[in-house]
Design an enzyme around this catalytic site. Structure first.
Site, mmCIF file in Angstrom:
data_model
loop_
_atom_site.group_PDB
_atom_site.id
_atom_site.type_symbol
_atom_site.label_atom_id
_atom_site.label_comp_id
_atom_site.label_asym_id
_atom_site.label_seq_id
_atom_site.Cartn_x
_atom_site.Cartn_y
_atom_site.Cartn_z
ATOM 1 N N ASP A 2 0.826 -1.202 0.000
ATOM 2 C CA ASP A 2 0.000 0.000 0.000
ATOM 3 C C ASP A 2 0.870 1.265 0.000
ATOM 4 O OD1 ASP A 2 -2.364 1.292 -0.062
ATOM 5 O OD2 ASP A 2 -2.974 0.796 1.975
ATOM 6 N N GLY A 3 0.378 2.293 -0.655
ATOM 7 C CA GLY A 3 1.047 3.589 -0.594
ATOM 8 C C GLY A 3 1.632 4.076 -1.907
ATOM 9 N N GLY A 5 0.075 5.266 -4.544
ATOM 10 C CA GLY A 5 -0.603 6.501 -4.969
ATOM 11 C C GLY A 5 -0.065 7.711 -4.222
ATOM 12 N N TRP A 7 2.781 7.978 -2.656
ATOM 13 C CA TRP A 7 4.197 8.186 -3.011
ATOM 14 C C TRP A 7 4.276 9.061 -4.257
ATOM 15 C CZ3 TRP A 7 7.267 7.249 -7.244
ATOM 16 C CH2 TRP A 7 8.651 7.210 -7.040
ATOM 17 N N HIS A 19 2.816 3.123 -8.991
ATOM 18 C CA HIS A 19 2.733 1.675 -9.239
ATOM 19 C C HIS A 19 3.984 1.190 -9.967
ATOM 20 C CE1 HIS A 19 -1.230 1.724 -7.650
ATOM 21 N NE2 HIS A 19 -1.805 2.312 -8.673
ATOM 22 N N LEU A 113 12.474 -20.013 -4.016
ATOM 23 C CA LEU A 113 11.389 -19.238 -3.413
ATOM 24 C C LEU A 113 10.057 -19.494 -4.124
ATOM 25 C CD1 LEU A 113 10.475 -16.737 -1.589
ATOM 26 C CD2 LEU A 113 10.976 -15.338 -3.608
ATOM 27 N N SER A 178 -7.842 -5.854 5.239
ATOM 28 C CA SER A 178 -8.457 -5.562 3.933
ATOM 29 C C SER A 178 -8.708 -6.814 3.079
ATOM 30 C CB SER A 178 -7.616 -4.555 3.154
ATOM 31 O OG SER A 178 -7.596 -3.322 3.824
HETATM 32 C C1 FPP Z 1 -1.923 -0.108 -3.421
HETATM 33 O O1 FPP Z 1 -1.400 1.205 -3.303
HETATM 34 C C2 FPP Z 1 -1.290 -0.776 -4.557
HETATM 35 C C3 FPP Z 1 -1.960 -1.433 -5.561
HETATM 36 C C4 FPP Z 1 -3.420 -1.566 -5.603
HETATM 37 C C5 FPP Z 1 -1.212 -2.019 -6.672
HETATM 38 C C6 FPP Z 1 0.000 -2.782 -6.283
HETATM 39 C C7 FPP Z 1 0.746 -3.083 -7.486
HETATM 40 C C8 FPP Z 1 2.080 -3.028 -7.617
HETATM 41 C C9 FPP Z 1 3.015 -2.716 -6.520
HETATM 42 C C10 FPP Z 1 2.618 -3.285 -8.970
HETATM 43 C C11 FPP Z 1 3.486 -4.459 -9.087
HETATM 44 C C12 FPP Z 1 2.973 -5.764 -8.724
HETATM 45 C C13 FPP Z 1 3.415 -6.902 -9.315
HETATM 46 C C14 FPP Z 1 3.154 -8.169 -8.610
HETATM 47 C C15 FPP Z 1 4.147 -6.932 -10.588
HETATM 48 P P1 FPP Z 1 -2.415 2.405 -3.481
HETATM 49 O O2 FPP Z 1 -2.554 2.672 -4.930
HETATM 50 O O3 FPP Z 1 -3.687 2.082 -2.782
HETATM 51 O O4 FPP Z 1 -1.695 3.590 -2.772
HETATM 52 P P2 FPP Z 1 -2.390 4.752 -1.921
HETATM 53 O O5 FPP Z 1 -3.004 4.088 -0.732
HETATM 54 O O6 FPP Z 1 -1.245 5.628 -1.562
HETATM 55 O O7 FPP Z 1 -3.386 5.427 -2.806
#
Ligand code: FPP
Length: 231
Positions: A2-3, A5, A7, A19, A113, A178
């Site tokens: 999480d985080g 967005g 960032w 992302h 792994l 969640s």
């Molecule tokens: C949540 O952060 C993140 C996601 C919903 C997407 C996670 C995806 C990746 C890290 C891409 C790579 C993954 C793989 C397995 C290749 P958020 O968007 O909710 O952030 P925020 O809470 O700051 O808005």
């Protein structure tokens, strides 16, 4: 993870840039996990609720998963990583489904792994599909309702042949599960950090592992019992 967005927002960048940076963290965390001999690493990439995000973000995320898989699969295979995707993949774009199938087949006999990626996954969904499978077996006369035990239900969840997670890490400051691995997290140590996923570097990971090392895992027993059993 999480985080991403936030960032990006901190840097006046579009959410998608977060992302993309998040993929770099994934690569690093996978590398360290393999190096440390961690048996299983499960990453929550996309929840069954994430479809509620803006259409454009969902589309970009699906593309990112596909390109990351295309780009990384050779290296993962070379490093003996066994890849598995959990979740309802039928709703994912067809090219992504095909790539997942071929990546899983390619790496299925690898001995390093075990990397599990949850995509269109939800703990509620997982338990529902497990219950449905058992119901079908009852209907077919293969088992009776009395055969529905904790073990048998667990055996039909997505991580059936893997150990329950020892440590759960959530980045980005929220302190909730969640709808992640609801069944499997029953005795997992929970670690929450303010660090945003793209900033979750080696030091941050080591800090989480150190936290884990301080925990006494009692599984319902008393601390004295655990100490007596420890040589
Ligand atoms: C949540 O952060 C993140 C996601 C919903 C997407 C996670 C995806 C990746 C890290 C891409 C790579 C993954 C793989 C397995 C290749 P958020 O968007 O909710 O952030 P925020 O809470 O700051 O808005």
């Amino acid at each position: 993870m999480d985080g991403n967005g936030r960032w990006a927002k901190q840097r006046n960048l579009p959410r998608h840039a977060g992302h993309i940076a998040g993929v770099e963290t994934v690569r690093e965390v996978v590398r360290i996990s393999a190096e440390l001999g961690i048996g299983v690493l499960t990453l929550f990439a996309f929840s069954s609720e994430n479809w509620r995000r803006p259409r454009e973000e969902v589309g970009l995320l699906m593309n990112l998963f596909l390109t990351a898989l295309q780009r990384e699969i050779t290296r993962l295979h070379k490093n003996q990583v066994q890849l598995r995707i959990i979740g309802d993949r039928t709703a994912l774009p067809k090219p992504l489904q095909d790539k997942i199938d071929s990546a899983e087949t390619l790496t299925q006999h690898n001995t390093g792994l075990k990397l599990v990626i949850a995509a269109n996954y939800g703990g509620h969904w997982d338990l529902t599909q497990a219950a449905r499978q058992l119901y079908e077996q009852i209907r077919a006369g293969q088992i009776t309702p009395e055969d529905v035990t904790q073990e048998r239900l667990g055996a039909h969840t997505c991580l059936a042949n893997l150990p329950d997670p020892d440590l759960f890490i959530r980045t980005g400051g929220e302190q909730r599960i969640s709808n992640f691995l609801l069944w499997q997290l029953a005795y997992t140590e929970l670690y929450f950090t303010e660090t945003l996923w793209p900033d979750f570097n080696t030091t941050a990971f080591q800090q989480a592992l150190r936290f884990y090392a301080t925990r006494q895992r009692r599984f319902g027993r008393t601390g004295d019992q655990i100490q007596q059993d420890t040589p």
